[in-house]
Design an enzyme around this catalytic site. Sequence first.
Site: not given
Ligand code: PNS
Length: 164
Positions: A20, A44, A93, A131
């Site tokens: 990151h 989670k 990745r 992570s």
């Molecule tokens: O580090 P991660 O867990 O891969 O990040 C995922 C994240 C936070 C980018 C995604 O879950 C997110 O944008 N969540 C917010 C809710 C949302 O907007 N959902 C719709 C689009 S995915």
Amino acid sequence: MPNRLIAIYPGSFDPLTNGHLDLISRATRVADHLIVAILKNSQKEPLFSTADREDMLREATAHLADVEVDSFEGLLVDYAAKRSANAILRGIRAISDYEIELQMALLNRRLRPQTETIFLMASEEYSFLSSRMVKEVFFLGGDVSPFVPAAVLKRMQSSFPKKR
Ligand code: PNS
């Protein structure tokens, strides 16, 4: 005058890894302002609280100019609108990341076409890192010092002293 690139790098960052951090530091070369945004209240159960994750991110990015650490809840595109961000930044990745990232990018574009998703390729040095893997290695007693910034290692060791 060309548009300023205000980019949001969203994620769980539970915890922040060197992968990151590498992405954040490379993103500062293209974004005028980068907002690293931690998703709050995710489904989670996180290992670290949002406040802890914000602290670690701030410490690890203190040397970088134009990087801000924040957290958000609800839809990412709504947060992007609130912050007047014109881009969402995500790292890829490997091919295995592509499918879910494509789905999120297309969904976010449908919800808010003004926000463009920009992908940066993770450095090959960190392409195996996540992570989830860092937590697994740590809780099985392995050395995670090559995989996380010093601020994160320190916090992991002090929060879970029985581990390394
Ligand atoms: O580090 P991660 O867990 O891969 O990040 C995922 C994240 C936070 C980018 C995604 O879950 C997110 O944008 N969540 C917010 C809710 C949302 O907007 N959902 C719709 C689009 S995915």
